[in-house]
Design a protein around this motif. Structure first.
Motif, PDB file in Angstrom:
ATOM      1  N   HIS A   9       0.867  -1.173   0.000  1.00 37.41           N
ATOM      2  CA  HIS A   9       0.000   0.000   0.000  1.00 37.41           C
ATOM      3  C   HIS A   9       0.902   1.221   0.000  1.00 37.41           C
ATOM      4  O   HIS A   9       1.628   1.460   0.957  1.00 37.41           O
ATOM      5  CB  HIS A   9      -0.901  -0.030   1.237  1.00 37.41           C
ATOM      6  N   HIS A  18      -9.981   9.688   5.456  1.00 34.29           N
ATOM      7  CA  HIS A  18     -10.194   8.420   4.749  1.00 34.29           C
ATOM      8  C   HIS A  18     -11.415   7.683   5.312  1.00 34.29           C
ATOM      9  O   HIS A  18     -12.216   7.135   4.556  1.00 34.29           O
ATOM     10  CB  HIS A  18      -8.947   7.543   4.836  1.00 34.29           C
ATOM     11  N   HIS A  22     -15.305   6.663   3.520  1.00 34.18           N
ATOM     12  CA  HIS A  22     -16.134   5.451   3.597  1.00 34.18           C
ATOM     13  C   HIS A  22     -17.584   5.816   3.933  1.00 34.18           C
ATOM     14  O   HIS A  22     -18.521   5.323   3.301  1.00 34.18           O
ATOM     15  CB  HIS A  22     -15.599   4.494   4.670  1.00 34.18           C
ATOM     16  N   CYS A 117     -16.612  -2.630   3.492  1.00 32.83           N
ATOM     17  CA  CYS A 117     -15.950  -2.745   2.193  1.00 32.83           C
ATOM     18  C   CYS A 117     -14.500  -3.177   2.392  1.00 32.83           C
ATOM     19  O   CYS A 117     -13.942  -3.009   3.468  1.00 32.83           O
ATOM     20  CB  CYS A 117     -16.028  -1.438   1.412  1.00 32.83           C
ATOM     21  N   CYS A 119     -10.594  -2.754   2.204  1.00 30.84           N
ATOM     22  CA  CYS A 119      -9.731  -1.572   2.211  1.00 30.84           C
ATOM     23  C   CYS A 119      -8.469  -1.880   3.013  1.00 30.84           C
ATOM     24  O   CYS A 119      -8.547  -2.508   4.068  1.00 30.84           O
ATOM     25  CB  CYS A 119     -10.465  -0.385   2.829  1.00 30.84           C
ATOM     26  N   HIS A 123      -7.486   4.093   9.041  1.00 31.88           N
ATOM     27  CA  HIS A 123      -8.791   4.522   9.525  1.00 31.88           C
ATOM     28  C   HIS A 123      -8.685   4.873  11.004  1.00 31.88           C
ATOM     29  O   HIS A 123      -7.803   4.382  11.703  1.00 31.88           O
ATOM     30  CB  HIS A 123      -9.824   3.398   9.365  1.00 31.88           C
TER      31      HIS A 123
END
Length: 161
Positions: A9, A18, A22, A117, A119, A123
């Motif tokens: 990443h 971020h 979402h 989701c 990812c 977060h």
């Protein structure tokens, strides 16, 4: 303990913005029946995100997006994650935005019962850590609705997950 291996990443997202992305994706899906954004740029100072919509939202609808986002943030929803294999994907998780070279093991991020989701980004641990959400501008061009937003996590310490 076995270490889970995911794709590399190369981004270092600002966790509050971020995580807000979402929430915003799910809010747009619920309000307008559109898909999640295919094009976004998430930063500490300002972020922008585009949605495919057949018409430009009204001023009242844009105000409702902002109101709904701040309501969700104030609910202090937990942000959790789990690792799953592709043959064990939770119901409702779409894989259409995964890169072609995505690993067989995926990291699934949940925000309360509101969003889920895959990812691998950073977060916050709880939506309250996002702080205030503010739409600074919007535009609409050829079916693409852009939202530019800021989050104000203030002096709050965040613990990226």
């Amino acid at each position: 303990m076995e270490q889970t291996i995911l794709n590399n990443h190369n981004k270092d997202e600002y966790a509050p913005a971020h995580t807000a992305e979402h929430l915003l994706n799910q809010t747009m899906v619920r309000m307008f029946g559109c898909g999640r954004s295919k094009n976004m740029h998430i930063e500490r100072k300002k972020s922008k995100i585009n949605y495919d919509l057949s018409a430009c939202p009204t001023t009242d609808q844009i105000a409702e997006i902002e109101r709904e986002m701040n309501e969700l943030i104030s609910q202090d929803l937990p942000v959790t994650f789990e690792f799953v294999t592709r043959d064990n994907i939770p119901q409702g998780v779409l894989l259409d935005k995964l890169p072609d070279d995505a690993s067989d093991t995926l990291r699934i991020v949940r925000i309360g019962d509101y969003d889920i989701c895959p990812c691998i980004g950073n977060h916050v641990a709880s939506t309250k850590e996002i702080g205030a959400f503010r739409i600074t501008s919007t535009s609409y061009n050829d079916g693409s609705f852009r939202i530019v937003f800021k989050v104000d996590a203030g002096a709050m310490q965040t613990n990226p997950v």
